[in-house]
Each structure stands twice: as C-alpha cells, then as structure tokens.
Scaffold this motif. Structure first.
Motif, mmCIF file in Angstrom:
data_model
loop_
_atom_site.group_PDB
_atom_site.id
_atom_site.type_symbol
_atom_site.label_atom_id
_atom_site.label_comp_id
_atom_site.label_asym_id
_atom_site.label_seq_id
_atom_site.Cartn_x
_atom_site.Cartn_y
_atom_site.Cartn_z
ATOM 1 N N LYS A 70 -8.980 -2.397 -5.817
ATOM 2 C CA LYS A 70 -9.208 -3.746 -5.316
ATOM 3 C C LYS A 70 -7.947 -4.596 -5.410
ATOM 4 C CE LYS A 70 -14.059 -5.149 -5.622
ATOM 5 N NZ LYS A 70 -14.093 -6.003 -4.444
ATOM 6 N N ASN A 71 -7.581 -5.214 -4.302
ATOM 7 C CA ASN A 71 -6.460 -6.150 -4.200
ATOM 8 C C ASN A 71 -5.116 -5.524 -4.540
ATOM 9 O OD1 ASN A 71 -5.850 -8.810 -3.383
ATOM 10 N ND2 ASN A 71 -5.391 -9.391 -5.480
ATOM 11 N N GLU A 72 -5.047 -4.194 -4.578
ATOM 12 C CA GLU A 72 -3.784 -3.507 -4.821
ATOM 13 C C GLU A 72 -2.997 -3.427 -3.514
ATOM 14 O OE1 GLU A 72 -2.528 0.404 -7.403
ATOM 15 O OE2 GLU A 72 -4.243 0.578 -6.061
ATOM 16 N N VAL A 73 -1.694 -3.593 -3.592
ATOM 17 C CA VAL A 73 -0.860 -3.513 -2.397
ATOM 18 C C VAL A 73 -0.983 -2.100 -1.810
ATOM 19 C CG1 VAL A 73 1.479 -3.687 -1.478
ATOM 20 C CG2 VAL A 73 0.735 -5.228 -3.299
ATOM 21 N N PRO A 74 -1.501 -1.946 -0.586
ATOM 22 C CA PRO A 74 -1.767 -0.602 -0.055
ATOM 23 C C PRO A 74 -0.549 0.316 -0.049
ATOM 24 C CG PRO A 74 -2.854 -2.253 1.285
ATOM 25 C CD PRO A 74 -1.986 -3.002 0.326
ATOM 26 N N LEU A 75 0.611 -0.198 0.399
ATOM 27 C CA LEU A 75 1.785 0.664 0.518
ATOM 28 C C LEU A 75 2.299 1.143 -0.828
ATOM 29 C CD1 LEU A 75 3.816 -1.068 3.382
ATOM 30 C CD2 LEU A 75 2.442 1.008 3.485
ATOM 31 N N ALA A 76 1.849 0.504 -1.919
ATOM 32 C CA ALA A 76 2.282 0.931 -3.251
ATOM 33 C C ALA A 76 1.619 2.242 -3.667
ATOM 34 C CB ALA A 76 1.984 -0.158 -4.281
ATOM 35 N N THR A 77 0.475 2.576 -3.055
ATOM 36 C CA THR A 77 -0.254 3.789 -3.439
ATOM 37 C C THR A 77 -0.407 4.781 -2.297
ATOM 38 O OG1 THR A 77 -2.382 2.745 -2.929
ATOM 39 C CG2 THR A 77 -1.567 2.525 -5.180
ATOM 40 N N PHE A 78 -0.283 4.316 -1.059
ATOM 41 C CA PHE A 78 -0.473 5.217 0.077
ATOM 42 C C PHE A 78 0.655 6.246 0.152
ATOM 43 C CE2 PHE A 78 -3.177 2.425 3.133
ATOM 44 C CZ PHE A 78 -4.196 2.425 2.195
ATOM 45 N N GLY A 79 0.312 7.413 0.677
ATOM 46 C CA GLY A 79 1.323 8.402 1.017
ATOM 47 C C GLY A 79 1.816 8.138 2.434
ATOM 48 N N ASP A 80 2.319 9.156 3.076
ATOM 49 C CA ASP A 80 2.827 9.051 4.441
ATOM 50 C C ASP A 80 1.651 9.044 5.410
ATOM 51 O OD1 ASP A 80 4.165 9.148 6.832
ATOM 52 O OD2 ASP A 80 4.688 11.270 6.665
ATOM 53 N N LEU A 81 1.232 7.841 5.827
ATOM 54 C CA LEU A 81 0.094 7.729 6.741
ATOM 55 C C LEU A 81 0.526 7.621 8.193
ATOM 56 C CD1 LEU A 81 -2.342 5.345 4.819
ATOM 57 C CD2 LEU A 81 -2.092 7.827 4.684
ATOM 58 N N GLY A 82 1.805 7.833 8.471
ATOM 59 C CA GLY A 82 2.297 7.757 9.840
ATOM 60 C C GLY A 82 1.927 8.989 10.628
ATOM 61 N N PRO A 95 -2.269 12.703 2.762
ATOM 62 C CA PRO A 95 -1.945 12.046 1.486
ATOM 63 C C PRO A 95 -3.027 11.060 1.063
ATOM 64 C CG PRO A 95 -0.787 10.965 3.267
ATOM 65 C CD PRO A 95 -1.518 12.125 3.884
ATOM 66 N N GLN A 96 -2.827 10.429 -0.099
ATOM 67 C CA GLN A 96 -3.771 9.415 -0.576
ATOM 68 C C GLN A 96 -3.844 8.269 0.428
ATOM 69 O OE1 GLN A 96 -3.519 8.197 -4.696
ATOM 70 N NE2 GLN A 96 -4.184 6.119 -4.239
ATOM 71 N N ASP A 97 -5.091 7.849 0.733
ATOM 72 C CA ASP A 97 -5.274 6.775 1.703
ATOM 73 C C ASP A 97 -6.292 5.757 1.194
ATOM 74 O OD1 ASP A 97 -7.467 8.400 1.862
ATOM 75 O OD2 ASP A 97 -7.537 8.493 4.048
ATOM 76 N N TRP A 98 -6.261 5.485 -0.084
ATOM 77 C CA TRP A 98 -7.130 4.467 -0.670
ATOM 78 C C TRP A 98 -6.354 3.689 -1.727
ATOM 79 C CZ3 TRP A 98 -7.695 9.688 -1.560
ATOM 80 C CH2 TRP A 98 -7.481 10.136 -2.856
ATOM 81 N N ALA A 99 -6.884 2.507 -2.080
ATOM 82 C CA ALA A 99 -6.228 1.654 -3.071
ATOM 83 C C ALA A 99 -7.296 0.943 -3.881
ATOM 84 C CB ALA A 99 -5.327 0.626 -2.383
ATOM 85 N N GLU A 126 -7.877 19.287 13.158
ATOM 86 C CA GLU A 126 -7.693 19.541 11.735
ATOM 87 C C GLU A 126 -8.600 18.605 10.934
ATOM 88 O OE1 GLU A 126 -3.532 19.259 10.862
ATOM 89 O OE2 GLU A 126 -2.990 20.794 12.338
ATOM 90 N N PHE A 127 -9.241 19.154 9.905
ATOM 91 C CA PHE A 127 -10.214 18.410 9.097
ATOM 92 C C PHE A 127 -9.888 18.558 7.618
ATOM 93 C CE2 PHE A 127 -13.823 19.305 6.275
ATOM 94 C CZ PHE A 127 -14.385 18.031 6.185
ATOM 95 N N SER A 128 -10.029 17.454 6.890
ATOM 96 C CA SER A 128 -9.983 17.505 5.426
ATOM 97 C C SER A 128 -10.873 16.405 4.882
ATOM 98 C CB SER A 128 -8.549 17.359 4.901
ATOM 99 O OG SER A 128 -8.020 16.087 5.224
ATOM 100 N N ALA A 129 -11.343 16.570 3.645
ATOM 101 C CA ALA A 129 -12.197 15.587 2.980
ATOM 102 C C ALA A 129 -11.414 15.024 1.795
ATOM 103 C CB ALA A 129 -13.508 16.221 2.538
ATOM 104 N N ALA A 130 -10.627 13.981 2.054
ATOM 105 C CA ALA A 130 -9.761 13.408 1.024
ATOM 106 C C ALA A 130 -10.601 12.703 -0.040
ATOM 107 C CB ALA A 130 -8.773 12.425 1.656
ATOM 108 N N GLY A 131 -10.410 13.078 -1.302
ATOM 109 C CA GLY A 131 -11.150 12.463 -2.399
ATOM 110 C C GLY A 131 -12.467 13.137 -2.717
#
Length: 266
Positions: free
Chosen positions: A61-73, A55-59, A110-115
């Motif tokens: 500047k100064n954005e709350v990370p959990l507001a935009t991150f996907g399931d990073l668990g 999932p998305q793993d970037w935010a 497993e490999f992916s190039a996110a973004g």
C-alpha cells in the motif's frame, strides 16, 4: 467468438498455450479472461508474448511502484485474482474484460501465474477479435505496438485534478492511447478509500459517476458523464473491502483519449 480454456497448478514454470482457430496474421487478440482457483490465493495471471519469467508486478500500500517492480516493459496482459493479501477473494471466479493479449510468432500465448502460492485452477478465454499484422500500401493499423512501452508515474493527494504527460515521441499523431494503469493508496483509518479515478480528455472536475444507494437508477444522480473519459473503480471500505487492494490494483488496456494536439491526459 472463439473460446478456449486451460488449467494451471501451483507456481509452475511459464507455459505456452495455443488457441485453435486464430488468424495466422494476428499480432494480438482482444480477449475476455475468466479465472478461478481452488483457494484464496492472490496471484496475477499473465498472458502475452515475452511473458515467461515475468518479474514482480505488485507493491505494498502506497509504496512507490517502480521501487519494487521488475522490468515491466513487455507486452503482457495481467489479470489480478484477489486472495489472502486483499482480505477478500473471488469465490465465484474473476472476470477481466477487454484485454489485449499479444501473440508469439507461432500464434502461441505465454502464461504464468505470478505470486501463486500453491493453488490450482482454470483460465477461460473468450476471443472477441484480433489485431492483424498487415503491411503494404493498403495497411492502416488501428493499433501500433510500441517496441519499448514508456512508463509514466504521478502522485496525487485528495480530490485533485492532475495533468499527466506522455513523452510526445511515443504518441505521434494518436488521439487515443492504450494504457495499463496501476493504482495504489495510503492506508486510512476505516479501510480503503473507494474512489473512481477518471482519465482522458476534458475530464477535470468530472461529475458524480456513482449512485448513493445500490440498485437505484443511475441517471437520477449522474451528472454529464458522457465525456471522453475512462473511469477506473478502486474498491474500498464502502464496498466491504476493508483491506482493499493491499498490493495495489491493475487496470488493463484502458483506452485513454488525449487532449487535442497534445500528449497529455488528466
């Protein structure tokens, strides 16, 4: 050490790569990662087990990370290749050292190039060691992989000392944890704020850990830095990175010492 390289091209679907010579009992590898791309394309190189469809793993500047991150668990390692979103790029390649890369049951990665925005390039791996999946009365695992890694978020302001708590049920009797750390700042007038973030046990009021003039002898300016602390360097205006990690900075596989008899670090 084992070495292995593979190429990638564009935002292609996730792929699986296999490193010849890996111990079949290995659950994870200790790897140095080198990435090079043919354009200034900001992207996150994701490696590990369960990392397809990452999932998305970037935010911003100064954005709350959990507001935009996907399931990073997930047990996935991320190496950021800087590009157009950051205002600078790794023209000679980007090293990401000491990553713990988990393996699939078939020893694949497993490999992916996110973004990825259409660039092509190569990933080069140096395998420094492996974490063996050994069971039985003689097993003494130095690294315990959590089935569901916890996420802890904290806010800071200016030059402050903060105590961060990790849920005790995840820590147990551990004295050191392995953590992936994501940092983001607000915007300041002269560009990003170059900061050394310090995590660990006994790290409050940490002494100077930088030199005023590049190329000078560190011990002439360093304080007593021989502490059980991890230092994460967030680049900024003094580094020439005036747009500075606009989507935040990841620091992977940081060894963080916990305070004695507690599940906190500062």
């Amino acid at each position: 050490p084992l070495t292995y390289e593979f190429s990638f091209s564009g935002p292609a679907p996730s792929t699986v790569v296999s490193v010849p010579g890996v111990d079949p009992k290995a659950a994870a590898l200790l790897v140095d990662v080198f990435v090079t791309a043919d354009s200034s394309d900001q992207q996150n190189i994701v490696l590990g087990n369960g990392c397809q469809g990452y999932p998305q793993d970037w935010a911003n500047k100064n954005e709350v990370p959990l507001a935009t991150f996907g399931d990073l668990g997930r047990h996935c390692s991320v190496c950021t290749y800087y590009g157009q979103m950051d205002g600078f790029s790794s023209n000679r390649g980007q090293w990401c050292g000491s990553h713990i890369v988990t393996l699939r049951p078939d020893s694949g990665i497993e490999f992916s190039a996110a973004g990825n925005s259409g660039s092509s390039g190569w990933v080069f791996l140096i395998v420094r060691g492996s974490y063996l999946n050994i069971t039985g009365p003689d097993s003494a695992p130095g690294l315990v992989l959590l089935s569901s890694p916890p996420v802890v978020t904290t806010y800071y302001s200016s030059n402050t000392n903060t105590i961060i708590s990790v849920p005790a049920n995840y820590v147990g009797t551990a004295s050191v944890i392995v953590a992936d750390v994501f940092l983001t700042q607000n915007t300041i007038p002269n560009g990003g704020d170059q900061v050394n973030y310090v995590f660990g046990s006994g790290c409050q009021n940490y002494p100077q850990n930088w030199v005023s003039v590049r190329g000078t002898r560190p011990s002439n300016e360093f304080g007593a830095v021989g502490l059980q602390c991890a230092v994460l360097n967030y680049p900024g205006g003094s580094d020439g990175y005036f747009l500075c990690c606009r989507a935040g900075c990841w620091f992977r596989c940081c060894l963080l010492c916990l305070a004695a008899l507690s599940s906190t670090f500062c």
